[in-house]
Design an enzyme around this catalytic site. Structure first.
Site, PDB file in Angstrom:
ATOM      1  N   GLY A 225      22.132   9.681 -13.754  1.00 37.74           N
ATOM      2  CA  GLY A 225      23.004   8.608 -14.212  1.00 37.74           C
ATOM      3  C   GLY A 225      22.285   7.469 -14.911  1.00 37.74           C
ATOM      4  O   GLY A 225      22.907   6.673 -15.620  1.00 37.74           O
TER       5      GLY A 225
ATOM      6  N   GLY B 155       5.645  -7.375   4.563  1.00 37.97           N
ATOM      7  CA  GLY B 155       5.275  -5.976   4.796  1.00 37.97           C
ATOM      8  C   GLY B 155       3.947  -5.630   4.154  1.00 37.97           C
ATOM      9  O   GLY B 155       3.807  -5.693   2.940  1.00 37.97           O
TER      10      GLY B 155
ATOM     11  N   GLY C  16       2.512  -2.801   3.777  1.00 42.45           N
ATOM     12  CA  GLY C  16       2.453  -1.364   3.507  1.00 42.45           C
ATOM     13  C   GLY C  16       1.995  -1.137   2.080  1.00 42.45           C
ATOM     14  O   GLY C  16       1.412  -2.032   1.445  1.00 42.45           O
TER      15      GLY C  16
ATOM     16  N   THR D 268       9.472  -3.759   2.996  1.00 42.79           N
ATOM     17  CA  THR D 268       9.524  -3.339   4.399  1.00 42.79           C
ATOM     18  C   THR D 268      10.001  -1.900   4.546  1.00 42.79           C
ATOM     19  O   THR D 268      10.565  -1.527   5.572  1.00 42.79           O
ATOM     20  CB  THR D 268      10.459  -4.275   5.188  1.00 42.79           C
ATOM     21  OG1 THR D 268      11.692  -4.405   4.463  1.00 42.79           O
ATOM     22  CG2 THR D 268       9.858  -5.646   5.369  1.00 42.79           C
TER      23      THR D 268
ATOM     24  N   HIS E  44     -24.747  14.728 -10.304  1.00 44.41           N
ATOM     25  CA  HIS E  44     -25.314  13.397 -10.140  1.00 44.41           C
ATOM     26  C   HIS E  44     -25.381  12.716 -11.497  1.00 44.41           C
ATOM     27  O   HIS E  44     -25.798  13.350 -12.452  1.00 44.41           O
ATOM     28  CB  HIS E  44     -26.721  13.494  -9.543  1.00 44.41           C
ATOM     29  CG  HIS E  44     -27.415  12.166  -9.474  1.00 44.41           C
ATOM     30  ND1 HIS E  44     -27.093  11.220  -8.525  1.00 44.41           N
ATOM     31  CD2 HIS E  44     -28.388  11.615 -10.252  1.00 44.41           C
ATOM     32  CE1 HIS E  44     -27.851  10.148  -8.709  1.00 44.41           C
ATOM     33  NE2 HIS E  44     -28.637  10.367  -9.756  1.00 44.41           N
TER      34      HIS E  44
END
Ligand code: NAI
Length: 462
Positions: free
Chosen positions: A34, A176, A178, A267, A441
């Site tokens: 949509g 929050g 997170g 949150t 390396h």
């Protein structure tokens, strides 16, 4: 009325990847979306735009902090916020356009509009009803706020509003600690905002390896973010375009407030299934609003399947992609399998944070004997040359068999480095297998090998 083998509802990473796999396997496929563009939350208002802003602001940080030391003299660039947002929008356009191209290339019809499922076998989009042998719900998730907080996407924003603020705020409160809070909090801290992160728990990034989490918090603090941990946000009040955040300290119930130009509510997210008509159909849902499925992503209604953020499991684009491929392969008669034990998680801050498999905390809870090999990027030549020596690689292996059980990386390109451990785990490798694999390396990947060596007789450069 057109008729399809499969109709995917939702064009995020779960839906569009699943649709492509269906088409590749010879199933006549349509996708319903949509929005004006394909790609779902990830491409339009999530992963991709946030990575554009993270990249731009990381370049700014490099210029401000490291250029002079490398002999690159001159003023650090100034920020043209509008141009930065335009750049982000261009990146979105390229990616969503790319998905549209892939739909055409694979002869997948885009049914434009919002879908409802009047009955199994039928999908209604606008005034048209289409037939489908199989319907896959891949409608994703939306931000979940807290009681007492009204999001206006201007002063109090979710991740969506945070990607298009009218101006760079002087002060920002993030609710929050997170993934979203720390990624977007980093963006604005680098742009000069004073960022305070309020988190309910006593540490950041819940569920993550505790040592990584502590190191991560220290590094973010050095970058200017401040943290209020153990603090439960009670509400946000907006007056004259300023937001007052009230929070309660969990240890003693004392209440305090902070005022900021912008509040980002990060949150968590919840499944988005509004308007599909699942309840009327009798599709079973969990208490958390997730669609219940069996191991083959089938709901309790024949012919209706669900994948991605709308079902159980981590809300990650790549988890949804894997489920999209798996559901398609199942519908085509194959026997797919998603290994939920090897799904990496990445936080795209600087440094990056990445993990796969078990944490030490989980193994302790399980009572499983393990050993740890750790290697600091301080011992990695490439990282030192690139001002990227903060952080470490930690590999956890079974104490007896040496089989790799998990890996936790904080450092440069952690989100890419983690994948060699993922592949190793898929092959059931021992830490010694990684340790005996020659690594070029100088690369950051040598730190992964060194951590694997540290699971055995010892790392070399430590
Ligand atoms: P999250 O679940 O990662 O973190 C939410 C945080 O808010 C938690 O630490 C929680 O304790 C805290 N919190 C909850 N209520 C609170 C309160 N009243 N006061 C203070 N703190 C409170 O959720 P987030 O960051 O919103 O992300 C949502 C989903 O999107 C996650 O599943 C995440 O994995 C996914 N995502 C993944 C990304 C990536 O892979 N890089 C990027 C962005 C999102």
């Amino acid at each position: 009325m057109s008729s399809y083998d499969v109709i995917m509802i939702g064009s995020g990473p779960g839906g569009y990847v699943g649709a492509i796999r269906c088409a590749q396997l010879g199933l006549k496929t349509a996708i319903v979306e949509g929005r004006d563009t394909l790609g779902g939350t990830c491409l339009n208002i999530g992963c991709i735009p946030s990575k554009a802003l993270l990249h731009a602001t990381e370049m700014l940080h490099e210029a401000e902090h490291n250029f002079a030391a490398m002999g690159l003299k001159g003023k650090a660039p100034s920020v043209d916020w509008k141009q930065m947002l335009d750049y982000k929008d261009t990146v979105i356009g390229q990616n969503t356009g790319g998905v549209e191209f892939l739909m055409k290339k694979n002869k997948i019809d885009w049914l434009k509009g919002w879908a409802t499922i009047p009955e199994a076998g039928k999908v209604k989009v606008g005034d048209e009803v289409h037939e489908a042998k199989h319907i896959v719900v891949a409608t994703g998730s939306e931000p979940s706020s807290l009681p007492g907080i009204e999001v206006d996407e201007k002063t109090v924003v979710t991740s969506e509003g945070a990607l298009k603020l009218g101006k760079i705020p002087k002060t920002m409160v993030v609710i929050g600690a997170g993934v979203i809070g720390l990624e977007l909090g980093s963006v604005y801290a680098r742009l000069g905002s004073e960022v305070t992160v309020i988190e309910y728990l006593d540490g950041i990034t819940p569920g993550m390896d505790a040592e990584v989490s502590r190191t991560f918090q220290k590094l973010l603090t050095k970058q200017g973010l401040s943290f209020k941990l153990g603090a439960a946000v009670q509400g946000v009040e907006v007056k004259n375009n300023k937001a007052k955040v009230t929070f309660k300290m969990r240890k003693d119930d004392s209440e305090d407030t902070i005022t900021a130009d912008t509040v980002l509510v990060a949150t968590g997210r919840k499944p988005y299934t509004t308007g599909l008509g699942l309840e009327e159909l009798g599709v079973e849902m969990s208490e958390r609003g997730q669609i219940k499925t069996d191991d083959h992503y089938k709901t309790n209604i024949d012919g209706i399947y669900a994948i991605g953020d709308a079902i159980d499991g981590p809300m990650l684009a790549h988890k949804a992609e894997d489920e999209g491929m798996a559901v398609a392969e199942g519908l085509a008669g194959q026997h797919p399998h998603v290994n939920y034990g090897v799904i990496p998680g990445v936080i795209y801050t600087h440094p990056e944070v990445a993990n796969v498999g078990k944490t030490e905390e989980q193994l302790k809870d399980e009572g499983r004997a393990y050993k740890v090999g750790k290697f600091s990027f301080m011992g990695n030549g490439r990282a030192k040359a690139n001002f990227a020596a903060d952080g470490f690689v930690k590999i956890i292996a079974d104490k007896e068999t040496d089989r790799i059980l998990g890996a936790h990386i904080i450092g440069p390109m952690a989100g890419d480095l983690i994948h060699e451990v993922c592949v190793a785990m898929e092959f059931g490798a021992a830490a010694e297998d990684l340790a005996r694999t020659c690594h070029a390396h100088p690369t950051y990947s040598e730190a992964v090998r060194e951590a694997a060596l540290a699971c055995g007789d010892g790392a070399i450069h430590m």
